[in-house]
Design an enzyme around this catalytic site. Sequence first.
Site, PDB file in Angstrom:
ATOM      1  CD  GLU A 194      -5.804   5.026  -0.056  1.00  0.00           C
ATOM      2  OE1 GLU A 194      -4.882   5.888   0.157  1.00  0.00           O
ATOM      3  OE2 GLU A 194      -6.267   4.142   0.856  1.00  0.00           O
TER       4      GLU A 194
ATOM      5  CG  HIS B   2      -1.870   1.058   1.214  1.00  0.00           C
ATOM      6  ND1 HIS B   2      -3.187   1.065   0.978  1.00  0.00           N
ATOM      7  CD2 HIS B   2      -1.589   2.351   1.616  1.00  0.00           C
ATOM      8  CE1 HIS B   2      -3.733   2.245   1.361  1.00  0.00           C
ATOM      9  NE2 HIS B   2      -2.961   3.232   1.619  1.00  0.00           N
ATOM     10  CD  GLU B   3       1.249   3.493   3.716  1.00  0.00           C
ATOM     11  OE1 GLU B   3       1.571   4.342   3.062  1.00  0.00           O
ATOM     12  OE2 GLU B   3       0.246   3.225   4.404  1.00  0.00           O
TER      13      GLU B   3
HETATM   14 MG    MG Z   1      -3.131   5.258   1.660  1.00  0.00          MG
END
Ligand code: MG
Length: 497
Positions: free
Chosen positions: A295, A265-266
Amino acid sequence: MYNADMYPRLQETLELYKDYVALSSTKSLLDWDQQVYMPVQGVEFRSLQMGVLSRLSHDILMGEPLQKSLDLVKNNADLSPDEMKIVHHLTKIISKAKKIPASFQEKKTVLCSRAHAAWDEARSKNEFHLFAPYLEEMFQICREDADYLGYTDNCYDALLDQYEEGMTSADCYKLFETIKKPLTEMIHLLPKDLPEGIDRVYGKGNTQDVLKTHKEILEDIGFDLKKGRLDTATHPFCSDISPSDVRLTTRVIDYIYSSYSSMLHEAGHGMYEQNIDEKWNGTPIAGGVSLGFHESQSRFWENVIGRSAGFWKKYYSKVQSSYPMLEAVPLEKWLRYTNIAKPTSIRVESDELTYNLHVLIRFEIEIAVLNHEIKVKDIPGAWNEKMKNYLGIVPKSDREGCLQDVHWSVGSIGYFPTYTVGNVLCYQIFEKMKNDIDHIQDYLDSANYRPIFHWLCKNIYQFGKYYKPKELIQKVCGEDLNPKYFLKAMEQKYLNV
Ligand code: MG
């Protein structure tokens, strides 16, 4: 810093802006340090440092020299298109900052720090009433904030615009209206009990070992460790100090999959920041365009890649070597573990299918409280009722209900919908990518992500803030934000249609 040769008419302006950029990035560095290394008792002095840096950077932005230089170049008829874009963005940043009086900003900062402490205590004691008066004040200060910023229809629009430029509450209603019914229907069709033996896998791993594998994966997928690093933090995040210093954090907890999904995710956030065209360095075009777009990138690497068979075929044996107890869990079972859909009370632990309904609950409550339709004291009841209606479960406590997220305590009201924008946009972008990249399935199956990484750089990352979020969606996908690809993917994945 900025490339002086590229913007000959903006030299003085960008030279002044450079100090603002440097101070802002120093704040990011101190914030990163606070979350990764700083000893507990360093907090008071760190607040002082942050306060001074905020004041200095605000002074540069509001100061006469930058304003004068900008006024001068604005009237220059010879500006190149890129220079015009920079001037436009800088003017926008300054005029937005001017709308908010310094005294109000200070009042909000003080409230945030008090409200955050109250939330922390209320959450740990599971006593909503300890947080309620601060939350009441927070909603009021956000209403005032919206009045300063300005809006046409709903004060929510002014707040949301700070995170997702151009998006309105009407857009949110439309988006949630489209996904709410299909998602709740799909959730009702899920098996009530998971097949025997199918659940999350927990275990103790060696942190250094796990981080070593993370770094190998990061390099493979395209994150440049010479321009970034990976550390551990309680709440994983990505911090962009500069395009050549992008710092990721993950956490190694007993829920094994979580550390891999946090890292991916990061990394999605980080790769976006590392690959913006260098020509925008030190200008207001640098950085990802909106939280929703950001995102979409983190969720792409976390969900589309990080839950795929090809990915785990390549990396699962490495995970097994860090967690000996996984020797007893074959790859096929691990893949099923990583793709379970099951309603849970906690948003950050929820799967792709249920996640957006958690966001919807927050959106509906925020807008109702802002518009005086419900009172702060009634939030816990409203929360539980919505959980029951949308997800079929009721949290065991407010701690696992309306007290779970940090956002409201730090004044981030109007932020949540950007998560849903990201979840939905991620599949819309993936659809376009599948049309553009020949044999993409072969690349996915063999975990060769280079063609995908290059496609993302070329079509999204490089532009930074050059286009507005809605313009960039149109440019990349040829249409507005459209949740149909997300819904189709969820159906295929969870209902096997
Ligand atoms: Mg995020």
